[in-house]
Scaffold this motif. Sequence first.
Motif, PDB file in Angstrom:
ATOM      1  N   UNK A 295       0.708  -1.163   0.082  1.00  0.00           N
ATOM      2  CA  UNK A 295      -0.063   0.135  -0.145  1.00  0.00           C
ATOM      3  C   UNK A 295       0.937   1.178   0.059  1.00  0.00           C
ATOM      4  N   UNK A 296       2.033   1.014   0.386  1.00  0.00           N
ATOM      5  CA  UNK A 296       3.003   2.132   0.471  1.00  0.00           C
ATOM      6  C   UNK A 296       4.074   1.970  -0.282  1.00  0.00           C
ATOM      7  N   UNK A 297       4.091   1.214  -1.388  1.00  0.00           N
ATOM      8  CA  UNK A 297       5.358   1.018  -2.307  1.00  0.00           C
ATOM      9  C   UNK A 297       6.134   2.471  -2.843  1.00  0.00           C
ATOM     10  N   UNK A 298       5.378   3.167  -3.211  1.00  0.00           N
ATOM     11  CA  UNK A 298       5.678   4.379  -3.719  1.00  0.00           C
ATOM     12  C   UNK A 298       6.632   5.149  -2.801  1.00  0.00           C
ATOM     13  N   UNK A 299       6.578   5.111  -1.434  1.00  0.00           N
ATOM     14  CA  UNK A 299       7.534   5.674  -0.571  1.00  0.00           C
ATOM     15  C   UNK A 299       8.875   4.648  -0.055  1.00  0.00           C
ATOM     16  N   UNK A 300       8.580   3.344  -0.505  1.00  0.00           N
ATOM     17  CA  UNK A 300       9.913   2.498   0.024  1.00  0.00           C
ATOM     18  C   UNK A 300      10.926   2.599  -0.769  1.00  0.00           C
ATOM     19  N   UNK A 301      12.076   2.589  -0.149  1.00  0.00           N
ATOM     20  CA  UNK A 301      13.364   2.581  -0.527  1.00  0.00           C
ATOM     21  C   UNK A 301      14.002   1.274  -0.980  1.00  0.00           C
ATOM     22  N   UNK A 302      14.521   1.068  -2.208  1.00  0.00           N
ATOM     23  CA  UNK A 302      15.026  -0.051  -2.486  1.00  0.00           C
ATOM     24  C   UNK A 302      16.399  -0.110  -2.086  1.00  0.00           C
ATOM     25  N   UNK A 303      16.886  -1.436  -1.392  1.00  0.00           N
ATOM     26  CA  UNK A 303      18.347  -1.348  -1.161  1.00  0.00           C
ATOM     27  C   UNK A 303      18.816  -3.106  -1.534  1.00  0.00           C
ATOM     28  N   UNK A 304      20.062  -2.915  -2.006  1.00  0.00           N
ATOM     29  CA  UNK A 304      20.712  -4.160  -2.478  1.00  0.00           C
ATOM     30  C   UNK A 304      21.808  -4.447  -1.491  1.00  0.00           C
TER      31      UNK A 304
END
Length: 335
Positions: A295-304
Motif C-alpha cells: 500500500x506504500x510501495x511508492x515511498x519504499x526505498x530499495x536496497x541491495x
Amino acid sequence: MSGTIAGGVERRGIRRIPGDYHRAMAITIRARLEFYEHVRSGRTTGRGCRAPTRQPTDLGSVTRGWSCRNIRRPATRRAAPNESNNPTMSPTIPVTPGIDFTRHHGVAGETSGYLFPVGGGDAIGFGDRAFHVTMLDRQIANEIVIANHYSGRIYRGSTLHLGVWIDGRLLGVLQFGYAMNPASAGSVVTGTAMSEYLELNRMWLDDEAPRNSESRSLAAAIRLIRRVRPTVKWIQSFADERCGLFGTVYQAAGFTFHGEHRGIFWELDGEFYHNTLMTAGGQRAKAPRAAHLLANKDRAVRHNLRQFRYLRFLKPRFAKGCRYPARPFPKPDYG
C-alpha cells in the motif's frame, strides 16, 4: 516425530525434558518480562546487528545508523551492585533454575560440560556455572527477541530456543530452526534432509555480556546441538551487511565462509522488508506486513544488501556434498 513439552518448547526426535525445569525457569524469568511493558523511551541495546530504527511503535526506537555499535542508550543512573542498567532486564535474577551443577559431564580436562536438570533427565544445557546455554521456553525467548533484536520480529520456523546465562543472569537468546525455504537444504549440501540441518534464525546478547560472549555462546550451543539433535549435520547462518563486520562472530566460532549474495530489501518508515513481501500475491499479499508495504510501495526505498553465508559442519565428512566451496573470510574496508 514432533511434540511439545511443558513451557512450550518444541523438540523434534529427542527425549522429553521434565516439565518442572521449564516451570521453574518460567517463574524465575517472568519478573524480567514484566519490565517490557514499561519500556517506552527507547529500545534496549544489545550486541549483534542493529538495522536503521523502526518507528516508535511497540518498545520505542534506537538511533538511526548502520553500525551495530551506533546505538544511543536510554539515560539511566549507574547500576548498583547486582543490578542491571538494562530496563528490560530484572535486576536480580538468580542462577539458572533447575540445573544440577554437581552432575556435570565434560571431556577430561574441560571445565565445562553438559548440564542436566535437578532430578535427572537428559542434557538441557552446556557450559559451567559462570557461563552456559540452556534450553529456554519458546514464549520467553520470543518476547526477549521481539523486545531486543534489531528486526523486532520472531521467525516462526525456529524450533530450538536457547538462553545464554552469564554469572546467573539471562543475557542472551539464540534461536535455531528452518531456513526461509525449509526444503532448500539440499541446494546447499547435497542430500540433506530437513532434520539434518539447522539455521541460526535469531541471536541477541546484551551489551553487558563480556567480550567474546557471542562466539562462546555459539560454541556452547553447537555442543548442545550435537547431543539433543543428533541428526543435525551442519548449521547455517547469514551475516548482514548492515552489521558492518561481515560475520566476525561466526569466524571466531569455527564457521567457514561460503560466499555471498545480494538480497533485495525495501526500507519503509525505518523498517526493512524482504523483497518476497513486495512481490507477494494472492493470500500472502493480504498479510499485514505485505499489505502495508504494497500500500506504500511508492515511498519504499530499495536496497541491495550483501548477505554472507557461513556454515559449521559438525563433522568434517559432512562438508563433502557442499555446493558452495569454502572461501577466505571477507574483511570489511575500514578505510
